[in-house]
Design an enzyme around this catalytic site. Structure first.
Site, short mmCIF file in Angstrom:
data_model
loop_
_atom_site.label_atom_id
_atom_site.label_comp_id
_atom_site.label_asym_id
_atom_site.label_seq_id
_atom_site.Cartn_x
_atom_site.Cartn_y
_atom_site.Cartn_z
N GLU A 67 37.06 15.56 79.55
CA GLU A 67 37.12 14.13 79.21
C GLU A 67 36.04 13.30 79.91
O GLU A 67 35.86 12.12 79.61
CB GLU A 67 38.50 13.57 79.52
N VAL A 90 35.95 22.63 87.73
CA VAL A 90 36.51 23.66 86.86
C VAL A 90 36.50 24.96 87.66
O VAL A 90 35.45 25.41 88.11
CB VAL A 90 35.69 23.82 85.56
N ILE A 91 37.68 25.54 87.86
CA ILE A 91 37.81 26.76 88.65
C ILE A 91 38.11 27.93 87.71
O ILE A 91 38.99 27.83 86.84
CB ILE A 91 38.93 26.60 89.70
N GLU A 94 41.78 33.38 84.55
CA GLU A 94 41.83 34.73 84.00
C GLU A 94 41.32 34.81 82.57
O GLU A 94 41.19 35.90 82.03
CB GLU A 94 43.26 35.25 84.07
N HIS A 97 38.44 30.44 78.99
CA HIS A 97 38.53 28.98 78.91
C HIS A 97 37.49 28.33 79.82
O HIS A 97 36.85 27.35 79.46
CB HIS A 97 39.95 28.55 79.29
N ARG A 136 32.46 22.79 98.73
CA ARG A 136 31.43 21.95 98.11
C ARG A 136 31.91 20.51 97.88
O ARG A 136 31.21 19.71 97.29
CB ARG A 136 30.99 22.58 96.79
#
Length: 164
Positions: A67, A90-91, A94, A97, A136
């Site tokens: 978004e 964004v991590i 599995e 995505h 970070r």
């Protein structure tokens, strides 16, 4: 890995122009909030440290990193800004995505920048795990929010200089 031994947010080697005459938007994802709040704090404090007036920094939360694209677009459509900073995290999980979201966000932010001919800064962490993100977002590798703010200031200055 190149980042293992250094703080990425060290700007002692460069001149950062004054942000006093610029207006900034910050769009920040609420997903992975512990990380994105730290990124926002870093970006906001860096802008103020370099002269941005608090009333010239507009911050809007959005649900997630995807978004950020429409958030940046809406800010530039409705506000007179010199640059927009997009902050998210964004991590890797599995599934694939992660790949789709990271690619879409990077391309979308680039497209918004081109659409408005304004700097739209990619301050999105794309990490393998939570610890890398925290490292970070104010941890041992600095704060990507600081980096995004410095980039926004430098790009706003460049845009102003070239428009003269």
């Amino acid at each position: 890995m190149a980042t293992q031994l250094k703080n990425l947010s060290d700007f002692s080697h460069t001149v950062v122009p004054s942000a006093a005459n610029f207006r900034f938007g910050i769009v920040v994802a609420e997903w992975n909030a512990a990380v994105t709040r730290a990124l926002l704090d870093g970006a906001y404090q860096s802008l103020v440290k370099h002269g941005a007036k608090e009333e010239n920094i507009i911050t809007y939360p959005v649900a997630g990193s995807f978004e950020l694209i429409s958030g940046a677009d809406l800010l530039l459509k409705n506000k007179d800004l010199d640059a927009v900073i997009c902050l998210g995290c964004v991590i890797q999980g599995e599934t694939r995505h992660f790949d789709f979201i990271c690619n879409a966000v990077a391309n979308g932010i680039s497209n918004v920048s081109i659409k408005y001919t304004k700097p739209v800064i990619f301050g999105v962490l794309t990490t393998d795990n939570q610890q890398q993100a925290l490292d970070r977002a104010g941890g041992k590798h600095g704060n990507k929010g600081d980096e995004a703010a410095i980039t926004a200031i430098k790009m706003a200055e460049m845009a102003e200089t070239l428009s003269r």
